[in-house]
Structure formats: structure tokens, C-alpha cells
Design a protein around this motif. Structure first.
Motif, PDB file in Angstrom:
ATOM      1  N   ASP A  72      -1.034   7.137  -4.553  1.00 16.77           N
ATOM      2  CA  ASP A  72      -1.969   6.655  -3.553  1.00 16.77           C
ATOM      3  C   ASP A  72      -2.614   5.422  -4.171  1.00 16.77           C
ATOM      4  OD1 ASP A  72      -3.332   7.694  -0.855  1.00 16.77           O
ATOM      5  OD2 ASP A  72      -4.833   6.675  -2.092  1.00 16.77           O
ATOM      6  N   HIS A  73      -2.006   4.284  -3.916  1.00 15.36           N
ATOM      7  CA  HIS A  73      -2.358   3.101  -4.701  1.00 15.36           C
ATOM      8  C   HIS A  73      -2.005   1.849  -3.910  1.00 15.36           C
ATOM      9  CE1 HIS A  73      -3.163   1.265  -8.685  1.00 15.36           C
ATOM     10  NE2 HIS A  73      -2.358   0.321  -8.245  1.00 15.36           N
ATOM     11  N   THR A  74      -2.791   0.806  -4.080  1.00 17.27           N
ATOM     12  CA  THR A  74      -2.467  -0.500  -3.522  1.00 17.27           C
ATOM     13  C   THR A  74      -2.060  -1.426  -4.658  1.00 17.27           C
ATOM     14  OG1 THR A  74      -3.981  -0.272  -1.655  1.00 17.27           O
ATOM     15  CG2 THR A  74      -3.314  -2.504  -2.248  1.00 17.27           C
TER      16      THR A  74
ATOM     17  N   ARG B 107       0.832  -1.196   0.000  1.00 24.53           N
ATOM     18  CA  ARG B 107       0.000   0.000   0.000  1.00 24.53           C
ATOM     19  C   ARG B 107       0.873   1.254   0.000  1.00 24.53           C
ATOM     20  NH1 ARG B 107      -3.994   2.955  -1.645  1.00 24.53           N
ATOM     21  NH2 ARG B 107      -4.541   4.636  -0.219  1.00 24.53           N
ATOM     22  N   LEU B 108       0.692   2.102  -1.016  1.00 24.98           N
ATOM     23  CA  LEU B 108       1.350   3.403  -1.089  1.00 24.98           C
ATOM     24  C   LEU B 108       0.300   4.420  -0.671  1.00 24.98           C
ATOM     25  CD1 LEU B 108       3.101   2.940  -4.564  1.00 24.98           C
ATOM     26  CD2 LEU B 108       3.805   2.087  -2.298  1.00 24.98           C
ATOM     27  N   ASP B 109       0.405   4.894   0.552  1.00 26.55           N
ATOM     28  CA  ASP B 109      -0.650   5.673   1.180  1.00 26.55           C
ATOM     29  C   ASP B 109      -0.315   7.165   1.170  1.00 26.55           C
ATOM     30  OD1 ASP B 109      -2.889   6.407   2.621  1.00 26.55           O
ATOM     31  OD2 ASP B 109      -2.073   5.789   4.556  1.00 26.55           O
ATOM     32  N   GLY B 110      -0.903   7.889   0.240  1.00 24.87           N
ATOM     33  CA  GLY B 110      -0.755   9.340   0.189  1.00 24.87           C
ATOM     34  C   GLY B 110       0.678   9.825   0.042  1.00 24.87           C
ATOM     35  N   ILE B 111       1.456   9.139  -0.774  1.00 24.68           N
ATOM     36  CA  ILE B 111       2.874   9.490  -0.928  1.00 24.68           C
ATOM     37  C   ILE B 111       3.036  10.661  -1.901  1.00 24.68           C
ATOM     38  CG2 ILE B 111       5.119   8.686  -1.779  1.00 24.68           C
ATOM     39  CD1 ILE B 111       4.305   5.886  -0.821  1.00 24.68           C
TER      40      ILE B 111
ATOM     41  N   GLU C 184       3.545  11.578  -7.177  1.00 32.67           N
ATOM     42  CA  GLU C 184       2.575  11.275  -6.132  1.00 32.67           C
ATOM     43  C   GLU C 184       2.009   9.880  -6.379  1.00 32.67           C
ATOM     44  OE1 GLU C 184       0.284  15.169  -4.794  1.00 32.67           O
ATOM     45  OE2 GLU C 184       0.252  14.982  -6.995  1.00 32.67           O
TER      46      GLU C 184
ATOM     47  N   GLY D 170       3.757  10.642   3.407  1.00 28.58           N
ATOM     48  CA  GLY D 170       2.991   9.448   3.084  1.00 28.58           C
ATOM     49  C   GLY D 170       3.576   8.216   3.744  1.00 28.58           C
ATOM     50  N   ARG D 171       2.896   7.082   3.547  1.00 27.97           N
ATOM     51  CA  ARG D 171       3.302   5.849   4.219  1.00 27.97           C
ATOM     52  C   ARG D 171       3.435   4.700   3.228  1.00 27.97           C
ATOM     53  NH1 ARG D 171      -0.627   4.135   8.611  1.00 27.97           N
ATOM     54  NH2 ARG D 171      -2.148   4.532   6.968  1.00 27.97           N
TER      55      ARG D 171
END
Length: 227
Positions: free
Chosen positions: A30-32, A13-17, A28, A68-69
Motif C-alpha cells: 500500500d504505497h505510492t 499508486r499501489l492501493d491495498g494490494i 502486500e 487491490g488496485r
């Protein structure tokens, strides 16, 4: 019944990077990336696309700012050191150790949980067979073709039991025929192992072959913004 929590946690999970340099956002995400899926980041050289890969792998240059996380299999690894993220890395060059045999390169990457010389060699030989290089254990890396070196590099990544794969233009130095073969092999082996894959490339053929989601990065306005 299926384990809903496990299903939701699977993948990368790329959370709000968001990654920037000197106040300008480069990329940017925001993707799984689900198990066996490929996310492609495509853009011209110098656009900063590789910074996303570096952030996920834990080796982003401190000159860049990032937020982001990164969450792997439900665990936040954003602040974990690179060696604890268990990323499988493939670059433009195979980066084989020249002082080791082909098999030695693979044995080096076999997890320490596999004990005993014979057992570690058996794992390495099986991995070579998996990339169609049976009998290459004792070969000198300098005697291999470009395509063979790329296969050894893939086998070395897979034998390390990665949780996900990061591919930084790994096919760009192969000729057209080899590129298609190696690309297909990489995606097939990652799919069989259900590994999430992040591919960085400037080649539309790579993105098409990957067959997954695509993030396009705009060209940088000036020099020094990474690749």
C-alpha cells in the motif's frame, strides 16, 4: 498556483494490494511511488516477491489470488491489458531480438506516433547515445558484452516512452563492477525522466543503491510459491 489534483495523481499508486497462493499471503503493498522514486521489494528466491511486479504489469499467473488496485497517473489500470499499461520491463536477461541489429531492437520499440524510417532511426540513435553506446546502431547483439547488452535493453525500454518501470533482478547476472555501473545508469535515467520504479531483488546492494522505500518479503515455507 500548483495543480493539486495533478500532484496527487502523479506517480504509481499501489492501493491495498495483497497477493496470495493457496490461502497464504505472499506480498502486500500500500504505497505510492512518486515520479523518479524507487520502491524495492526484497526477499530470497522463491519468496513470491516477483508476483507483485507481475500483478502491476498485468501478467500475474492465474494460480495466484490478488486484490487491490494499480493506479498510474490517476488512472486505474488494474484491469487493463498489459500492452495498455505502458510499463517498461527489465529482466535478468536483456532479451534482445537476435535477428535484429542493435538499432533494429530499438526501432521496434519506438512508438508508432513517430513516423518515417529516418525519424524512427534518429530516435533510436539518440537513445543509444543516452546510454553511452553511440555508433552501435548497426552492431549485431551477439557481438556485445553483458554490460553493453544491458544498456541496449535499458535504451529499448526508455525509447518506448513508458509511464513507469518494473525491474525484475536486472543486475543479477552482471559481475560486481558492471552491476554497479548499470544499476547507477538505470536509476539515473529513470530519475531524469521522473519515472516511478518498482525493483524486485534479493541483493541488499540493489536496495541500498535504489535509495527508496523497501518492502521485505519473508521466505516461503515450501516450493512452488514463485519468485
Amino acid at each position: 498556483m500548483p495543480d493539486t489534483h495533478t500532484e496527487q495523481a502523479a506517480g504509481l499508486r499501489l492501493d491495498g494490494i495483497a497477493i496470495s497462493l493457496d490461502g497464504r499471503t505472499l506480498v502486500e503493498a500500500d504505497h505510492t511511488i512518486g515520479p523518479g522514486e524507487v520502491l524495492t521489494v526484497m526477499g530470497p528466491s522463491g519468496s513470491g516477491k516477483s508476483t507483485l511486479l507481475a500483478f502491476i504489469g498485468g501478467f500475474l499467473d492465474p494460480a495466484f489470488a490478488a486484490c487491490g488496485r494499480v493506479i498510474c497517473e490517476g488512472v486505474d489500470i488494474t484491469d487493463a491489458p498489459p500492452q495498455e499499461r505502458h510499463a517498461g520491463l527489465l529482466f535478468q536477461d536483456p532479451l534482445l531480438f537476435p535477428h535484429m541489429s542493435v538499432g533494429g531492437n530499438l526501432v521496434f520499440a519506438v512508438p508508432q506516433t513517430v513516423r518515417g524510417r529516418a525519424a524512427r532511426r534518429a530516435v533510436a540513435e539518440a537513445a543509444l547515445g543516452d546510454v553511452e553506446l553511440e555508433g552501435f546502431f548497426d552492431r549485431d547483439p551477439d557481438t556485445l558484452s553483458g554490460g553493453q547488452k544491458a544498456r541496449v535493453a535499458l535504451a529499448r525500454v526508455l525509447v518506448s516512452e513508458p509511464r513507469f518501470m518494473l525491474l525484475d533482478e536486472p543486475f543479477s547476472k552482471l559481475d560486481a563492477g558492471l552491476r554497479d555501473q548499470v544499476r547507477r545508469l538505470v536509476f539515473e535515467r529513470a530519475g531524469v525522466r521522473r519515472l516511478p520504479v518498482l525493483l524486485v531483488t534479493h541483493d541488499e546492494a540493489d536496495a541500498k543503491a535504489a535509495g527508496g522505500a523497501l518492502i521485505e518479503v519473508e521466505p516461503a515455507p515450501g516450493p512452488g510459491n514463485g519468485s
